[in-house]
Every structure is written in C-alpha cells, then in structure tokens.
Motif scaffolding. Structure first.
Motif, short mmCIF file in Angstrom:
data_model
loop_
_atom_site.label_atom_id
_atom_site.label_comp_id
_atom_site.label_asym_id
_atom_site.label_seq_id
_atom_site.Cartn_x
_atom_site.Cartn_y
_atom_site.Cartn_z
N TRP A 66 0.84 -1.20 0.00
CA TRP A 66 0.00 0.00 0.00
C TRP A 66 0.88 1.24 0.00
O TRP A 66 2.06 1.20 0.36
CB TRP A 66 -0.94 0.00 1.21
N VAL A 67 0.29 2.36 -0.42
CA VAL A 67 1.00 3.64 -0.45
C VAL A 67 0.08 4.74 0.04
O VAL A 67 -1.06 4.85 -0.42
CB VAL A 67 1.49 3.98 -1.88
N SER A 68 0.56 5.52 0.98
CA SER A 68 -0.17 6.70 1.45
C SER A 68 0.83 7.85 1.52
O SER A 68 1.73 7.84 2.36
CB SER A 68 -0.79 6.44 2.83
N ASP A 69 0.67 8.82 0.63
CA ASP A 69 1.64 9.92 0.51
C ASP A 69 1.01 11.20 1.07
O ASP A 69 0.16 11.80 0.41
CB ASP A 69 2.02 10.10 -0.96
N PRO A 80 -1.75 -4.22 -5.60
CA PRO A 80 -2.44 -5.19 -4.75
C PRO A 80 -1.72 -6.53 -4.67
O PRO A 80 -1.94 -7.30 -3.74
CB PRO A 80 -3.81 -5.33 -5.42
N ASN A 81 -0.91 -6.83 -5.68
CA ASN A 81 -0.16 -8.08 -5.71
C ASN A 81 0.95 -7.94 -6.75
O ASN A 81 1.02 -6.94 -7.48
CB ASN A 81 -1.08 -9.27 -6.03
N SER A 82 1.79 -8.95 -6.83
CA SER A 82 2.98 -8.85 -7.68
C SER A 82 2.65 -8.92 -9.17
O SER A 82 3.41 -8.42 -10.00
CB SER A 82 3.96 -9.98 -7.33
N TRP A 83 1.51 -9.52 -9.53
CA TRP A 83 1.20 -9.72 -10.96
C TRP A 83 0.29 -8.64 -11.55
O TRP A 83 -0.02 -8.67 -12.73
CB TRP A 83 0.55 -11.09 -11.18
N THR A 84 -0.14 -7.70 -10.75
CA THR A 84 -1.01 -6.63 -11.22
C THR A 84 -0.23 -5.34 -11.37
O THR A 84 0.49 -4.95 -10.45
CB THR A 84 -2.17 -6.41 -10.24
N ALA A 160 -8.26 -3.20 2.16
CA ALA A 160 -6.99 -3.86 2.44
C ALA A 160 -7.13 -5.37 2.32
O ALA A 160 -6.24 -6.05 1.77
CB ALA A 160 -6.51 -3.47 3.84
N GLU A 161 -8.24 -5.92 2.80
CA GLU A 161 -8.45 -7.36 2.73
C GLU A 161 -8.74 -7.83 1.31
O GLU A 161 -8.38 -8.95 0.93
CB GLU A 161 -9.58 -7.76 3.67
#
Length: 358
Positions: A66-69, A80-84, A160-161
């Motif tokens: 996740w990223v919150s700037d 959300p995952n390595s393949w997306t 998140a889930e």
C-alpha cells in the motif's frame, strides 16, 4: 446471507500508452515510490493507521504493498499483488487479468444484500419504500440511519483485505441520488458521495482499480426502485432519460480528472435495463447518445478515458438462472472504428448461478 453472482466482462483490446489510464503522479514506472515524496508504504505485516488513529496489520502474501503519501494524496504507486500493474502503470486487456469483487449493498440497497436495514421496516421492499419508512421514523433516526450504514458497511480494512485476498478490481454500484434528486423522490441525496470519494481513496491506497457502476436511473430502468419502468417508457420516460444523461455527464467529468483517471478505469452507465419494456431501438439510441456524450468529454483514441461498460441482458428465461443475451443492435459494434470512436467499450453480462429452477 451471502449471495454470489459471477460478472463477466468481455472487452475489446486497447492499445496501451506508457502511462496507461492514469498519470504517474511523480512515481516511477515500476510502481515504487521515490523516497523524496515522504510517502508511507508497506507490505505484508506492515502497520496501517486509519483516519481515526487506530491501526491494523496489513496482510498480503502476494507481494502487494500500500502507499499513502501525505504530500500527494493522489499518488498511485500501490500494487495489490505482484502480478497486477500499479495504478500508474498500463493495464493491458488480454494480458492482465481482472480478479474482482462487487461491493453491492453499500450505496444501493436491496433486501437480499443489506437485510438488516429492511428487517426494521417489514413493509419496505426496495430503497424507495425503505427511504419512505425511515423518513417517517424520526424517533428511530430517520434517513440519517443510512449514513451510519455508509460509514460501517464497507471500510478501509475491507479494501486492504480485498487486496490481501489477491483481487485487483472492485465494482462499485452507486445511485443517481449520490448527485441529486427531484422533489417527490424519497432518497437521501448527496450524502453517499463523500463515501464514494473515500472508496476511491482507499482503492488508490491499496492499488485497486474501480469499475464504477451507475446502478440506478431516474424513473427506473428495471422497476426495482419505483415498482415500474419509467425510463424511455411511460409519461416521464424521455425526461428521465435526459436526467440520466446529465448524471452520466457529471460523473464522467469528475472521474475524468487526472486525479481519478488511474483509479476509475471503467464506468458502467446503466445496470440491468429491461429491453422488453423499454424497446431495443430506444435503448440502443440512448447508448449511442451516452457514448458520444462521454467521448465528447474524454476524447477518443488511445489513452482517452475509461472503458465504457454496457449492460447486455435481454430477459430472464422461465427460470431466473437462465439468461437470454441478445445484441442491443447490429450497428452497436464494440470493435474499434477508424476514428477511434469504438475504442474502449465492453459488455457487462450477469450470469446468476444461485437460484434453482423453482
């Protein structure tokens, strides 16, 4: 009660630009966040702080982060995952796969999805009658009860889930009264819009793409919310169609802004219209009008706006689980035309598998 319905999306291939549907917002092409932004990010096991100051441990065993700037709330480097692909990277239809979930029952209420709200008012059968019953129950909280539902039915932890489960898209049904309503319509108008914005923010934070779905139409395209179809049909049918186009315009103008292009990458302009009642020619004409309205705002061609999702259901068979899918019109083509006007459209078909033949 949990109801699961498969949603199939058939899309025409779109040639991708280097930035895809969104902007890079100062982030690198591989989805990582430059340290100079001061962004807060984390993967599996990291601590996430919510708006109210509470925290939870992020669980994602698929390589997502996740990223919150704080310095740039529209940063889009999360995955959300390595393949997306990250939101600031191109989504390639035909290569990247949609693994999604529908967030029904949050902003558009139906008894079988949000039963708790209806159990208090046994005479309510849809959101129209539920809103009337709630409005009369001032001692019980009136229509303000709906905002409590918006606050609690889906939260940031759910997003998140969703990412942690390996999913990468959500379908977000919204009502037209998120924008406004006419006198005589009992709905709680405008309030849910602020929570729709929260949904966009949470989707961005966890790298989830949004298929925004205008689930309700003034006058009703299927009779679910008014008891009758009065869209392109009936005494107010044309007026309600014009209202619908105005809402489509407002939504398109909003989500086409650079701040939201990378999150809302698909827009379904109508859900489950009953062609038998409305008429195929009338509905086809409306779809063409909506298409041209949208592309007049986003432009046409490569990288110009979201995919437009058109619902393609004709009628239910004798058993609810048997659907008859009929093309809207022979000239309503999904392939790309020479001017790019057919680009970025898809079909939304619902194949229900939870009802028996009784």
């Amino acid at each position: 009660l949990v109801i699961v319905a498969k949603v199939y999306l058939s899309v025409t291939k779109k040639t991708n630009s280097t930035t895809g549907n969104g902007s890079d917002n100062g982030h690198t092409g591989d989805g990582t966040v430059p340290s100079a932004t001061g962004a807060i990010t984390g993967g599996d096991g990291s601590q996430v702080t919510l708006e109210d100051g509470s925290t939870f441990a992020y669980s994602n065993q698929f390589g997502g982060f996740w990223v919150s700037d704080p310095s740039n709330p529209f940063a889009s480097g999360a995955k959300p995952n390595s393949w997306t692909p990250a939101l600031n990277e191109s989504w390639t239809y035909g290569k990247d796969r949609i693994f999604g979930v529908n967030l029904g029952g949050w902003f558009v209420l139906e008894p079988f999805i949000s039963p708790a709200l209806f159990q208090k008012y046994p005479t309510a059968i849809d959101e129209w009658s539920l809103s009337e019953a709630m409005a009369a129950d001032t001692a019980g909280g009136g229509l303000g009860q709906l905002e409590k539902h918006y606050k609690t039915f889906i939260t940031e932890k759910d997003f998140a889930e969703i990412a942690g489960a390996g999913l990468n898209w959500v379908r977000l049904p919204i009502p037209f009264w998120a924008i406004d309503k006419w006198d005589g319509e009992p709905f709680l108008d405008k309030v849910c819009w602020r929570y729709i914005l929260k949904a966009f923010s949470w989707a961005r934070k966890y790298g989830i793409r949004v298929n925004l779905d205008l689930h309700t139409i003034p006058g009703s395209q299927n009779g679910k919310f008014t008891g009758q179809v009065n869209f392109l049909h009936g005494p107010m049918g044309i007026a309600n169609a014009q209202r619908a186009l105005n809402y489509i315009r407002i939504i398109t103008e909003f989500v086409s802004q650079p701040e939201y292009q990378d999150v809302v990458q698909m827009f379904g302009i109508m859900n489950e219209a009953i062609i038998n009642t409305i008429g195929r020619d009338a509905l086809t004409s409306f779809y063409h009008e909506a298409h041209d309205l949208i592309r007049g705002i986003t432009g046409v061609g490569e990288g110009k706006g979201f995919y437009i999702s058109f619902f393609w259901m004709h009628a239910y068979g004798a058993a609810r689980r048997r659907l008859v899918l009929v093309p809207i019109s022979p000239d309503f083509e999904l392939h790309e035309g020479s001017d790019g006007s057919r680009r970025s459209k898809c079909i939304n078909a619902h194949c229900y598998v939870v009802w028996d033949s009784g």
